[in-house]
Design an enzyme around this catalytic site. Sequence first.
Site: not given
Length: 333
Positions: A57, A123, A202-203, A205-207
């Site tokens: 990141y 990862h 990403s719960p 849905g990536r926003g």
Amino acid sequence: MTDKIRTISGKTLHPVGLGCMNLSWAYGTPPSHEDGIKLLNRALDLGYNHLDTARIYGGGKNEALIGEALKGRRNEFFLASKCGIVVDGPKRGVDCSPDAIDQAIDESLRLLGTDHIDLYYMHRFDPKVGISDSVGALAGAIEAGKIGAYGVSEWSAAHIREAHSVHPVGAVQTEYSLWTRNVELAVLGTCRELGVPLVAFSPVGRGALGGVLRDPSTLEESDLRTKMPRFNAENWPHNLALIESFVALAEEAGVTPGQLALAWVLSRGDHVHVIPGTTSLQHLGDNHAAWDLPLPEEVLSAADALINEDTVAGHRYHEAIRPTIDTEEFEPA
């Protein structure tokens, strides 16, 4: 929801943690350094006690940001980071060799400004290295007191079982949301059987399931979503129609779409945690409050039926990324 806490590696945690990635990388221009520091401190003030980062990141920038922002507050949160994905100029891939793991842990400790990381993930799965060798290096770091537990991210059920037989797995992290259900093929049940927590990234849905994004063509070129099939011009109109119905369902239930998305994931098992990311202080508070909202089962069931692997259009990753994912995949329709 009756239990107010869940556990990872014996530590009691609020089930809604904070994914810190987008404070430094991935979704276009990140917030300013000062705003990132402000959001991290606000998260702890709200009661977040599980923070998740990774070396990739921002090439270490995210770990360094956490180390600077929360210096003096280290005892207030459970800290997770990750190693294994290599992006160094032309050198790209996955390296979970023992030497690479040892070096990565020491560098993470330095950047984070701490002498102990509670949970350290591989990862991605590295097929070039024996699982017993990678896990052995992490077990050595546990014995040395550098990390509290190890985890794996986007691994298959079979490989999770193999790793667990070498040394108990502290947590499994993978993508899980209404529109990404791969873990339901095997990993979710395997984790439940082994007593291993599942940490869903990403719960929302990536926003997308937050209902704010209307036109992905307006995203910056550096935003990872511009390369993801579900956001492209072919698939987005279909998915947006689903999202609009989902937003209406959330509004009728008196919650935000993001809260409904999080509540659904958390309802999948008492071993499930979520780590949504955000750059918004408003969403930060909304996400944390999702655990305390009394949502009827019929609302969760309606969400489940509306958005799922059968109704969504497009794969979650573009073709170049798919070979790096070890988690079981649904057969193409």
